[in-house]
Enzyme design. Structure first.
Site: not given
Length: 364
Positions: A28-30
């Site tokens: 995931p791209k936080w």
């Protein structure tokens, strides 16, 4: 502090691509504050993406690092604040405050978490020259059994699972998906990863403009356009700005928007923007910048009569999280039709669900 990789460190970066590439490691791209965490015994430092110290703003994470992380290590990760509906970037921004008393209070009221997603050093070993698969395996071993608020990001090499994450995790206010080459080394300040982000469109009301920083009385240039959407009470809420124009287009907009300038005494939905009390409970565009208190956020109000279509990535509360991009004028739309109802409402996930890999597949 004496580590194999010493601060400051410029984090490894990602380049935007339209689709998720095959044959990579996905995560995931936080959406938080990117930082490098350094620990050498009791000494702990958090360095921002711009290599500025962030340590003093997150005392609860300093204690957590001392309790949970290996005695000597350097990790790449993200500082986030989350509730049951996902990440809260606005609450995270509030944590950057000059007063120690305020920092201490917010650390209790809105505690942060640190999401680790890469390993730069462990003990006396520098891992930056090793492939990502080796760094990830070592990171999993080093963080085995780690407890909140320290988390290990989920990863997968399953492209189909990554595509599901891209769709499903948006509701938790995540930016999208990161793809890392399996054999790639850690390269500071180089765009060697790939990021796939959400892009959507919305029809917004043009309600004001700001002058460009190079604008003069002799040569005026439009810097950005202020966007609004009507809420359920038919109040026009400030949702963001559009500002990526060429110099030629900035000059053209001066004359193009001149007919929308307000006359003397003419009312405007945001005319109370200068009052601090007016910002309570609604989004107005004249608030002081948290990052630069001297920055002039005043604007030129325009009659809210024109509609423009913009591209945006995702919402943060009631506003666009990042700068929106102009698509076209919508002469066929009325301002009153530009409401929040047109925006998609993705599913929501709690932080614990995300870091556990959503229970949808192997976190490898």
């Amino acid at each position: 502090m004496k580590l194999p990789v010493m601060p400051p460190v410029a984090p490894m970066l990602a380049k935007s691509v339209p689709t998720i590439p095959p044959g990579a490691s996905y995560e995931p791209k936080w959406d938080g504050f990117r930082c490098i965490c350094f620990r050498d015994g009791d000494e702990v430092e958090f360095g921002s993406r711009n290599e500025r110290p962030m340590t003093r703003y997150f005392p609860e994470l300093v204690e957590a690092v001392r309790a949970e992380l290996p005695e000597r290590c350097v990790l790449d990760g993200e500082i986030v604040i989350a509730d049951d509906s996902g990440l809260d970037f606005e609450a995270l921004q509030q944590r950057i405050h000059p007063a120690v008393s305020r920092v201490t209070l917010l650390a209790e009221q809105t505690p942060a978490s640190f999401i680790a997603f890469d390993l730069l050093a462990l003990g006396d070993d520098d891992y930056t020259g090793r492939p990502f698969t080796e760094r990830r395996a070592a990171l999993e071993g080093a963080l085995s059994g780690v407890n909140a608020p320290i988390h290990l990001t989920p990863t997968t090499t399953d492209l189909e699972l990554a595509e599901r994450w891209f769709v499903e995790l948006e509701g938790a206010h995540l930016d999208g998906v990161i793809a890392k080459p399996l054999s790639g080394t850690y390269q500071q300040d180089k765009r060697v990863m790939f990021k796939i982000k959400h892009v959507r469109t919305a029809d917004c009301v043009l309600a004001g403009l700001r002058w460009h920083k190079t604008s003069t009385e002799a040569t005026p240039l439009v810097g950005s356009l202020l966007l609004g959407l009507y809420n359920d009470e038919q109040k026009l809420q400030h949702v963001g700005v559009v500002g990526a124009f060429t110099a030629k287009r900035r000059a053209e907009l001066v004359d193009e928007l001149a007919p929308l300038l307000l006359g003397e005494g003419e009312p405007h939905p945001w005319q109370e923007w200068a009052s601090a009390e007016a910002h309570q409970g609604q989004r107005l565009p004249g608030n002081v910048s948290r990052w630069n208190a001297t920055k002039d956020l005043s604007f030129v109000p325009l009659r809210p009569e024109r509609v423009l279509e913009v591209k945006y990535e995702h919402m943060e509360g009631t506003r666009f999280r990042h700068l929106a991009h102009f698509v076209r004028w919508r002469e066929d739309r009325t301002p009153e039709s530009c409401t929040y109802e047109q925006l998609e409402q993705p599913l929501t996930f709690a932080l614990d669900d995300i870091v556990a890999g959503l229970g949808r597949g192997p976190a490898r």
